[in-house]
Every structure is written in C-alpha cells, then in structure tokens.
Write a protein that holds these residues in place. Structure first.
Motif: not given
Length: 149
Positions: A1-7
């Motif tokens: 699972x990939x998680x990155x900060x959006x805002x």
C-alpha cells in the motif's frame, strides 16, 4: 500500500487575508479556489450545516488547503499553545529570519516566543522562531539554516 501526503488543511478566519498572506509571505500560488457542496462537506466533517470555501495553494511540493467556514453559525475559536494536544504548525525555510519576520508582521503574524538556535536534530544550528496569526491563531515557524546566517 502506497501512502503519500496530499495536503495540509488549515481553517482560517478570512480566506482573502490568508490566501494573500501565504502568497506574499511564503511564496504559495493558488491552484484552486471555490465553495464546496454543503451536503458533501457536512457529511465529511460530521457537522450539520457546514458551509465552506476553500483555496488550494502550492509552493514546490507542499500544498495547503485553506478552509473558511461560514456555517454552521456556532463555530469555536481554538487557539492552543504549541505544547497543547492538537496543536500543529507549518515550518518554512527562510534565508533571512529578521527580514521574514518584518514581512510577516505586516500580515498580523507576531512572535510567540523569541528567536532561538536549535542545538540538536535535523535543524541543528538553525535559528528558529514561532509566529502566531492574530486573526485566526495559526502558528507558523521560520527556520534559517546555519548556511544562510
């Protein structure tokens, strides 16, 4: 699972003021500004009668979403100290901390404490100061790295 900060979302008292401040003081560009569907936003935040206009702003890879609510009528004004649970801040690298503080003061950003030199961690040797926006309580940090001193 990939998680990155959006805002990072920030609730503000005056969208015009905050949008101009983020543009003029911190170099952000507006990428979108519009009201949101009250039914959708009420369901998302779990507050009946929510009405909001948002401005998405970007500086490099950082994106902030400024949210200005006009509903419901009863809304709180929460201004935690930096040490209080739930408090958050944004940190900005600056070349000249004194010049940045002067520019920030024109936007009702006032020092919370004093400029200090960090003695450990990834910002070791940097000069930092926390500023609070008098209008809505937002805390912003200015960081001048040792190489810029």
């Amino acid at each position: 699972m990939s998680v990155t900060l959006n805002h990072t979302g920030i609730t503000v008292a005056d969208l015009d003021h905050s949008e101009a401040m983020f543009r003029e003081v911190f170099g952000f560009e507006t990428i979108s500004r519009e009201p949101r569907d009250p039914d959708v936003i009420s369901r998302v935040i779990g507050v009946a009668g929510a009405k909001v206009e948002t401005a998405y702003m970007r500086n490099g890879t950082a994106t902030v979403e400024l949210l200005c609510y006009s509903g419901p009528e009863q809304r709180g004004d929460y201004r935690p100290r930096a040490c209080d649970l739930g408090s958050l801040h944004l940190g900005f690298n600056v070349d000249d901390i004194e010049a940045a503080m002067e520019r920030a003061a024109r936007w009702s950003l006032e020092p919370v404490g004093e400029i200090a030199v960090i003695n450990a961690g990834p910002n070791k040797g940097a000069r930092i100061v926390y500023l609070r926006c008098a209008l809505d309580g937002l805390i912003l940090e200015l960081i001048q790295q040792p190489s810029a001193q």
